[in-house]
Design a protein around this motif. Structure first.
Motif, short mmCIF file in Angstrom:
data_model
loop_
_atom_site.label_atom_id
_atom_site.label_comp_id
_atom_site.label_asym_id
_atom_site.label_seq_id
_atom_site.Cartn_x
_atom_site.Cartn_y
_atom_site.Cartn_z
N THR A 56 6.24 14.55 18.33
CA THR A 56 5.73 13.82 17.17
C THR A 56 5.57 14.72 15.95
O THR A 56 4.98 14.32 14.96
CB THR A 56 4.37 13.17 17.50
OG1 THR A 56 3.47 14.17 17.97
CG2 THR A 56 4.54 12.10 18.56
N ALA A 61 7.65 -3.27 14.01
CA ALA A 61 7.82 -1.85 14.29
C ALA A 61 7.75 -1.58 15.79
O ALA A 61 8.43 -0.68 16.30
CB ALA A 61 6.74 -1.04 13.57
N SER A 112 6.42 3.84 6.68
CA SER A 112 6.96 3.32 7.93
C SER A 112 7.08 4.42 8.97
O SER A 112 6.84 4.20 10.16
CB SER A 112 8.34 2.69 7.68
OG SER A 112 8.23 1.57 6.81
N SER A 113 7.41 5.63 8.53
CA SER A 113 7.49 6.76 9.45
C SER A 113 6.11 7.12 9.99
O SER A 113 5.95 7.46 11.17
CB SER A 113 8.12 7.96 8.74
OG SER A 113 8.15 9.09 9.58
N ASP A 144 9.76 4.28 3.04
CA ASP A 144 10.13 4.85 4.34
C ASP A 144 9.08 5.82 4.86
O ASP A 144 8.89 5.94 6.08
CB ASP A 144 11.49 5.58 4.23
CG ASP A 144 12.63 4.60 3.98
OD1 ASP A 144 12.44 3.41 4.27
OD2 ASP A 144 13.68 5.04 3.50
N SER A 175 9.63 -2.28 22.51
CA SER A 175 9.02 -1.17 23.26
C SER A 175 7.74 -1.57 23.96
O SER A 175 7.21 -0.82 24.77
CB SER A 175 8.72 0.00 22.30
OG SER A 175 7.74 -0.37 21.35
N ALA A 214 5.25 4.71 12.68
CA ALA A 214 5.98 5.02 13.92
C ALA A 214 5.29 6.14 14.69
O ALA A 214 5.14 6.08 15.92
CB ALA A 214 7.42 5.39 13.60
N LEU A 255 2.09 4.73 16.32
CA LEU A 255 2.37 3.90 17.50
C LEU A 255 2.88 4.73 18.67
O LEU A 255 2.60 4.42 19.83
CB LEU A 255 3.38 2.81 17.14
CG LEU A 255 2.90 1.78 16.11
CD1 LEU A 255 4.01 0.80 15.78
CD2 LEU A 255 1.65 1.05 16.60
N ASN A 256 3.62 5.80 18.38
CA ASN A 256 4.07 6.69 19.46
C ASN A 256 2.87 7.34 20.15
O ASN A 256 2.84 7.49 21.37
CB ASN A 256 5.00 7.77 18.90
CG ASN A 256 6.39 7.25 18.62
OD1 ASN A 256 6.80 6.22 19.17
ND2 ASN A 256 7.13 7.93 17.76
#
Length: 248
Positions: A203, A24, A153-154, A150, A28, A157, A160-161
């Protein structure tokens, strides 16, 4: 960014979930995957407050700007292997951000809350978003890779952001903050309010940015302790206002 897999048992999900997190992150970040099953620490008889002899992974922890802790829940807490890793290092953790991904039958949230309190002792800021994975062994694909839906997983994300944002604005590798003055938010006081708002809106949680903004403004209002004038400013300073965020 160091991804730390805490489980040392033979039949474990930790490395599988850690691989999911590394994928994931993609390109980055420069990722260093630390598996505690392959990490040898000195004997605990050599440990003293604030650290001990330099460990084999001390330089890797020190080089990281942020951490992702991947851990199972054991009896409503985190593994002893992770506590040993934390206790064997001190300056390497200080003033850095971290997020936590736990797993267990019910998601591992009690272990997450236990770890937050320990990390706070090192001035480690943990992200508001954390991930609890209930029974992840039921979500493996044919190649035995972790393959959640999903929605999960979102959530990862978003977590991590938030961690990346903290890593860019938090004063990493800074000198230790004075223990009796409210200056731990010095790095954030240099962050414009506009950028904080942009982060929360990007976010999808712009309703909750007031929490961080009020912390920054509250720290500015308190200032230092430099005599009667400062004490008068403290009496006039409004108390920081905290808003209650919605659960993810």
């Amino acid at each position: 960014m160091a991804v730390i897999s805490a489980s040392v048992r033979k039949d474990r999900m930790g490395p599988t979930i850690a691989d999911w997190i590394v994928a994931a992150l993609g390109s980055s970040a420069d990722v260093d995957l630390i598996d505690l099953a392959d990490t040898l620490l000195p004997d605990d008889s050599l440990l003293y407050p604030g650290g001990g002899p330099k460990s084999a992974v001390a330089d890797r922890i020190d080089a990281a700007d942020a951490f992702v802790f991947v851990m199972p829940e054991y009896n409503h807490s985190y593994p002893a292997s992770l506590k040993r890793l934390i206790d064997w290092h001190y300056a390497e953790w200080r003033l850095k951000p971290a997020t936590i991904v736990a797993y267990g039958v019910h998601g591992g949230y009690p272990a997450i809350e236990q770890l937050r309190g320990v990390l706070a002792e090192f001035n480690v800021v943990t992200t508001r978003r954390v991930i609890g994975l209930p029974a992840p062994w039921a979500s493996l694909d044919e190649q035995q890779r972790y393959a959640p839906d999903d929605g999960l997983s979102s959530r990862l994300a978003g977590c991590l952001n938030e961690l990346r944002w903290w890593a860019t604005c938090w004063p990493t590798h800074a000198e230790p903050a004075p223990s009796r003055r409210r200056t731990d938010l010095a790095g954030l006081r240099r962050t414009p309010t506009r950028l904080i708002k942009e982060f929360w809106c990007s976010t999808g949680t712009c309703k909750h940015h007031n929490l961080l903004i009020n912390r920054v403004r509250g720290a500015e209002a308190w200032g230092g302790h430099d005599g009667a004038g400062a004490r008068r400013r403290e009496r006039r300073a409004p108390a920081p206002v905290f808003t209650v965020g919605q659960s993810d």
